[in-house]
Design an enzyme around this catalytic site. Structure first.
Site, PDB file in Angstrom:
ATOM      1  N   ASP A 333       0.837  -1.190   0.000  1.00 14.87           N
ATOM      2  CA  ASP A 333       0.000   0.000   0.000  1.00 14.87           C
ATOM      3  C   ASP A 333       0.877   1.247   0.000  1.00 14.87           C
ATOM      4  O   ASP A 333       2.061   1.173  -0.353  1.00 14.87           O
ATOM      5  CB  ASP A 333      -0.960  -0.015   1.197  1.00 14.87           C
ATOM      6  CG  ASP A 333      -2.307   0.631   0.852  1.00 14.87           C
ATOM      7  OD1 ASP A 333      -2.365   1.875   0.846  1.00 14.87           O
ATOM      8  OD2 ASP A 333      -3.263  -0.102   0.568  1.00 14.87           O
ATOM      9  N   HIS A 379      -3.586   6.240   3.495  1.00 12.98           N
ATOM     10  CA  HIS A 379      -4.367   5.048   3.150  1.00 12.98           C
ATOM     11  C   HIS A 379      -3.731   3.788   3.714  1.00 12.98           C
ATOM     12  O   HIS A 379      -4.402   2.922   4.291  1.00 12.98           O
ATOM     13  CB  HIS A 379      -4.466   4.963   1.623  1.00 12.98           C
ATOM     14  CG  HIS A 379      -5.356   3.885   1.102  1.00 12.98           C
ATOM     15  ND1 HIS A 379      -4.890   2.612   0.791  1.00 12.98           N
ATOM     16  CD2 HIS A 379      -6.678   3.880   0.814  1.00 12.98           C
ATOM     17  CE1 HIS A 379      -5.893   1.887   0.333  1.00 12.98           C
ATOM     18  NE2 HIS A 379      -6.991   2.624   0.335  1.00 12.98           N
ATOM     19  N   SER A 576     -11.431  -0.831  -0.429  1.00 15.69           N
ATOM     20  CA  SER A 576     -10.075  -0.810   0.138  1.00 15.69           C
ATOM     21  C   SER A 576     -10.071  -1.226   1.588  1.00 15.69           C
ATOM     22  O   SER A 576      -9.186  -1.975   2.036  1.00 15.69           O
ATOM     23  CB  SER A 576      -9.483   0.596   0.036  1.00 15.69           C
ATOM     24  OG  SER A 576      -8.929   0.848  -1.220  1.00 15.69           O
TER      25      SER A 576
END
Length: 846
Positions: A333, A379, A576
């Site tokens: 990620d 994120h 996600s």
């Protein structure tokens, strides 16, 4: 064969219109295309169209017909058919004329009878790229990198049905790259904006297996290709000059590079010269496919309860002692804020580019791009927290799904950029790092809007097939507002577990939006409106399942904040954040089997087994409960039927419905469970073999459910039907009625996940049969999970099964209202030829 830059791409507007008419004339008479040809003659355009894939649909073609064909064009369909056949035949003839008896190598299509496939693969070695399960005539098709001399030898071999050089026009990925080339050819500056020309592309040339022996050789090729594209004769074509395209105003020249032996990447290529560049790259003997390099984008207090218990109010798996201890989970990620309380180890430094199994939470941190998570609220930090985050002391209310597990992290983010800089080859330069660190589950909350089966999906399938205990989990995507066929890549791969998003508990929505009223009709049985929908372009069921992703509260990274105060949480939503929920559950399932809870329900080292990825995937899908509704793009609630379907997949996982515990039993846990674990216990089949299990049901109070999963060999990029093998699950009940998988009335030929649920089964003996209907590449292992109330099940009885090839198969999305017929699927492929026709150098007369 187009060798020099600019020697292709001469199709006129009239010829383009001809191609569209041709498509519809062929679609109108699908029977003419249904017969496949073997033997020594060349394949026709239609026959090529039964093997090479595109993501375009009948609707697109009909719209193209209306918008692009002049009423003055009165050329007959039969004339157009002759033209396209002659065009492709001429290119193939020219190509084979140059290659005959030559030592030069090229990509060849090879067809062999299924019974001879093993011997033919021995002849061509490791360079084979499989296209699909055996088709008409029981012929298995694959591509291989051969010299002209070797191809001539193969043609004389009795085991080989067909050998033909692959025209370079069919190496071009059609649904994105082909579509852009077509748009560029029809571009009119007077009527359209300049945005099309302001977008240079980076091209990815997928290399054939066996063409490159080392990274150094691939880099050498990249340098030579760069020199050719920059050569004096074409400098104007590929140079980015200040007076040229604004997007290249810094004067950057096209460059080519290779970071692995899978592909060479070249860019930026100006839109005005994209056709010439693609033509030249497709003409390289070493190229398997040319595509646009995809830009991947990043696509829990209540969630733990929702996926552990049927009532959504408890965590029985945690209560039984399973927190993910001893498991390492891979994660790629944007980065992790390592000062956050969920990841900080005050005694050990972050293990950048090394493995430290003693680090409290992150045992590996690969700095592929950088070693941070950009700005606040990154994120990667959020999904890592959902996956396995936890503090030093006690179980934090927002701890991850597997708070006792550790993380092997791969940083693909650069600063706060909106896209990820992923490795070109996922199978060579992403998954192996986590695997070496001990990870057998890998979570991936990213993807791209690529409809077909491309090289990234191939990478996922290939790595999992060659490492059968390694499960990849991918986000389905957040394009549900755009309707069906919106599953992201690589989440459309066959072997990965693809995750859509559902609503979390109502309390999570209320905490995210305090003061905003939510009707009781919104509950954990609702699929989120943004969750991407299937099926895949070849008709497979995706997503596999859904999990809470609207919203999820997890770690909120704050760069620069001292470790002592860095423990903030925040909400995000999307597939996600649903993906690490499922990946964390996968770690719990692995721990259950590894610690020997099966079959007694109590930990027993003597019963420990290493579960295959297929078994972990089967357990999670087996545990699913049906969703009741979904929010459409207009926020209207729509009811869902019995799964599977392309919105919820098989439903939402609830682990207590499949994992039994002797010390802490629940009402929802199964009374009896039976599993098979692939090659570890002999659960493997060859073509024509069948395993029969006798299941003696003792009570109708528990449903009888069986789930079978296998990890399929990878197919070549752009394969229309990427399923290589076909196993069938069916159950014959005491009354003699046969139950087929996935709610169908006949065997499922499209999916490598098959499930049968019999509510309130009659007491008596049931014959559960798994048949090897089509197995071309060695024995195929499978995993099986059966739950209900039944007597102990013995080992399977080996028998025979009827075989099947793709000619008999019907693409069908099961219980879904979406069904893709054979003729429609054929049309999808023929559009490839439509695109390819524009890139073919010909001057045919009628």
């Amino acid at each position: 064969m187009c060798i020099s830059i600019g020697s292709c791409w001469r199709a006129t507007a009239l010829q383009k219109a001809h191609a569209i008419v041709l498509l519809l004339s062929l679609y109108a008479a699908p029977g003419e295309l249904g017969e496949s040809t073997v033997g020594r003659r060349r394949l026709s355009a239609a026959e090529w169209g039964s093997l090479i894939s595109t993501g375009w649909s009948e609707t697109h073609v009909r719209e193209a017909l209306i918008s692009r064909i002049s009423a003055a064009d009165r050329t007959s369909p039969s004339t157009l058919v002759n033209r396209v056949h002659r065009a492709l035949a001429q290119e193939t003839a020219d190509l084979e004329g140059q290659l005959t008896s030559s030592s030069a190598r090229w990509l060849y299509l090879i067809g062999s009878h299924t019974n001879s496939t093993g011997r033919v693969l021995e002849l061509v070695g490791r360079s084979a790229h499989h296209l699909s399960a055996p088709g008409p005539g029981d012929v298995h098709w694959f591509m291989a990198y051969l010299s002209g001399k070797d191809a001539e030898v193969l043609k004389r071999d009795e085991a080989v049905e067909h050998v033909q050089a692959v025209p370079q026009t069919l190496k071009i990925e059609p649904s994105h790259l082909g579509a852009k080339l077509l748009a560029l050819q029809e571009y009119s500056p007077s009527s359209e904006p300049d945005s099309l020309l302001e977008q240079p592309e980076t091209l990815k040339v997928v290399l054939v297996e066996g063409a490159v022996a080392s990274l150094e050789e691939a880099q050498s090729w990249a340098g030579a290709w760069e020199d050719a594209l920059r050569g004096a004769a074409v400098a104007r074509d590929f140079s980015c000059t200040p007076e040229g395209d604004l997007a290249c105003s810094d004067g950057v020249l096209v460059s080519c590079s290779a970071e692995d032996t899978d592909a060479v990447v070249c860019g930026p290529v100006l839109a005005s010269r994209l056709e010439s560049a693609v033509s030249w790259l497709a003409a390289r003997p070493e190229s398997l496919a040319v595509e646009i390099k995809k830009a991947f984008k990043p696509l829990n207090k209540w969630a733990k309860q929702v996926v552990q218990s049927t009532g959504g109010a408890s965590t029985p798996i945690f209560s039984s002692g399973l927190l993910g201890q001893g498991e390492v989970i891979g994660l790629a990620d944007t980065g992790i804020e390592m000062n956050h309380c969920f990841f900080l180890d005050e005694d050990r430094p972050t293990p950048f580019n090394q493995i430290d199994p003693l680090h409290r939470k992150v045992v590996q941190y690969i700095t592929f791009d950088d070693n941070t998570d950009g700005g606040a609220g990154g994120h990667g930090t959020h999904v890592a927290g959902t996956l396995a985050g936890n503090t030093f002391v006690g179980l934090h209310p927002y701890a991850g799904m597997a708070p006792g597990a550790k993380i092997a992290f791969f940083d693909m983010g650069y600063g706060s950029a909106s896209t990820l800089a992923a490795p070109v080859s996922l199978r060579q330069n992403l998954f192996p790092f986590a695997f070496k660190a001990g990870a057998r589950v890998h979570s991936n909350s990213w993807g791209s809007s690529f409809e077909g089966y491309g090289s990234d999906a191939r990478d996922v399938d290939d790595y999992m097939y060659k490492n059968p205990d390694f499960l990849t989990v991918f986000a389905a995507g957040n394009d549900g507002d755009n309707g069906t066929f919106t599953i992201s890549s690589p989440g459309n791969a066959k072997n990965c577990l693809t995750v859509g998003a559902s609503l979390n508990e109502l309390a999570a929505l209320q905490q995210q939006n305090p003061g905003l009223g939510f009707g009781q009709q919104l509950d954990q049985g609702t699929v989120a409106p943004f969750s991407s929908r299937g099926p895949t372009t070849d008709g497979r069921i995706k997503p596999d399942l859904v999990a809470p992703g609207m919203p999820i509260f997890s770690a909120y990274g704050q760069p620069g904040v001292t470790a002592a105060s860095d423990c903030q949480m925040d909400a995000q939503q999307g597939t996600s954040v649903a993906t690490p929920v499922v990946a964390g559950l996968a770690a719990l399932v692995r721990q259950y089997f590894r610690e020997g809870y099966y079959p007694s329900g109590s930990p027993d080292p003597a019963s420990s087994l290493g579960p295959s990825a297929a078994l972990v995937k089967a357990v999670l899908i087996h545990s699913c409960v049906a969703m009741t509704q979904y929010l459409d793009p207009s926020s209207n609630l729509r009811q869902l039927g019995t799964p599977p379907d392309p919105i919820q997949g098989f439903g939402r996982p609830v682990l207590e419905t499949v994992l039994a515990f002797a010390a802490t039993p629940t009402a929802a846990q199964p009374i009896a469970t039976y599993v098979r674990n692939g090659g570890a216990d002999g659960s493997v089949l060859t073509r024509g073999q069948a395993h029969t299990y006798i299941v003696t049901v003792r009570s109708s109070k528990k449903a009888l459910r069986a789930t079978m999963v296998w990890t399929d060999p990878a197919a070549a990029p752009n394969s229309l039907f990427p399923m290589i093998h076909d196993l069938d699950l069916n159950i014959v009940d005491p009354n003699g009625t046969t139950w087929f998988a996935n709610g169908r009335s006949s065997p499922d030929t499209s999916n490598n996940v098959e499930q049968i649920t019999i509510q309130a089964p009659s007491v008596g003996n049931y014959s559960l049969v798994i048949a090897g209907a089509s197995v071309a590449v060695g024995p195929q292992p499978y995993a099986l999970v059966v739950t209900g109330d039944f007597a102990p099940v013995g080992p399977p009885v080996l028998g025979t099964a009827s075989t099947r090839n793709r000619a008999n198969a019907q693409l069908d999305n099961g219980a879904s209202a979406l069904r893709i017929g054979e003729s429609s699927a054929l049309l999808v492929l023929i559009v490839t030829l439509w695109t390819a026709l524009f890139f073919t150098d010909y001057n045919a007369e009628s």
